[in-house]
Design a protein around this motif. Sequence first.
Motif: not given
Lengths: 359, 242
Positions: A244-251, A253-254, A279-280
């Motif tokens: 899963e990928t969460l948070g701001d997809k355009k950030s 910072i990962l 961040v994501k």
Amino acid sequence: MATQTKVSTSLMTGNQAVVKAALAVGADMFSGYPITPTTEILSEWAKEAEKNKKLIFLQTEDESAAGFVMIGGVSMGKKAWTATAGVGNVLMQDPLSMAEAMRIPTVTYIGQRGGPSTGTVIYSQQELNLTRMGGNGEGMRIVYAPSNLQEMYDLTIKAFNSAWKYRFPTFILSDGYLAKTYGEVNIWSLKKSDIVPTDSAFLNPKKQPNNIRNCFSQEPELYEHLLEDFADFDKISEEIVESETLGDKKSTILICAWGVVASSAKAAVEELERQGISVKLFRPITMRPFPVKDLQKAEEGVSDILITESANGQFGRIVREALYGASDATIHRLYKPAMGVMPEEIQAKLKEVIHGKAK
Amino acid sequence: MKSPRYPDTIKESSKPSNFCPGCGHSIILKNLGQLMADMKIEKKTVFAIDIGCSLLAWDYYDVDTFQTHHGRTTSTAVGMKMANPDAIIVAYMGDGGGLAIGLQNLIYACHRNDNITVILVNNTVFSMTGGQMAPTTMPHEVTNTTPNGAFAPEKPFLGPEMLAHEAHEGAYIARAAVSNPGQAYSYMKNAIQNQIDGKGFSFVEILSYCPIIWKTDAKETIKFMEEIKKTFLVGEIKKPNK
């Protein structure tokens, strides 16, 4: 899960959730040896087996015996499983390498504890390499990593189904925190079609005799056998991988984290969002096969990656290998072997990264 | 005159033998194959085998056969029997697999009175790996790891006698020798019958030849067998009372 009809919500520990899920998905045989933090699997299963005579239970003399008893049961058509941790996980590699070589479906629940050696009985993420790759083999294994109590239940069901569907040793790779935490777990009703049956035993004296082995006399024999397994594993990997990928997809910072540390990272991401910092988070659900493509997708447009884990880079090396040649982002590390990682620490580290970038 | 016929349990492809000339395994396996045919249990039996020379029997029989890991045949057999109590489970191993690396599992199967049959072949050495000391190596016996007899045990490990101490009423424990195949046959039969009758753990140690590792000719092989029989006493060591 395909069909989520909630039957009830109960208060239970992670270990209890695993036993309840195993029963729900049709497990009927358990063998194990006590070790903290997974001992309650034995006591919970024993309680169930005392009530239901169709359930088989054996407390063995050691972990290796537990694994081989499980394999003996599986060979005769039982949905058998085991549980262990730490140094017990080391001993369990003897039977599990055989299961890997012979494509024997097995389910092993691991509650990671500190290492090396006896370490601590409490918590860690240091059994990632061992569980994913095993010993003298190539890691033909399926490894699910729950990050919260509900997933302890849900991924246990998935692990049993994957084991018997794909016939590779399958793991629920948890840790002492999740094992011992009390919380609410939703119990779903499973239809017959939600459960992969054991099909028939691969040893069945009444049918055509089967001679099976794991020892070959010539290199090419083994090589051919391995190539077949690799091809099978690659083919099914696409179906199995989950993340899963969460948070701001355009950030740009990962954060990369797994298991219970991913829950901590998730809390950090949410708090930073409230503070207006975007961040994501990328979190693999299957640690093996590893969701390489999902990670590469999450990494798109990222300038900085923070890898955090309760080990000294076991997960970090997997992430870096997956991104090798596909990313020029700067890698930052928050490694705390055998220690929990708090959301506040992740936030602080991320602020450091962002501050460093601004300079 | 008709030529001697092997029972159907033994695969034709098992000839010529995978075992060395003069090896006792061939005698034991032939007798066990005959026994399974005579008892008409080939469709009920699962044969579980260990690592060491015993693994060469992995495709010897037209009977379900599972070659496992070194020392872990007993545990695998225990799991099979728990999962399928109607099946007859015969675990087959050497002295290294049963009395060294797998001793803990063997003792516990006996201690729990698990209803399986264990056949342990004792030739006093690790043969597959080229002839090292085994738990059953005789005092002063020369092997790779006991040069000129140095480092050899003062007394060899007496498996059946040790197990008899731990065994429950109902268990069957015996020792035979390949020099008397008829006796080995009847002890194996008693052991398997014990399992069929549900009486519990059964165990037969069979003293066996290894002329390649012993470096003995035919005459000396028989002589060494007679010598070890003075230490490893042949007979039924424990039988059910009724």
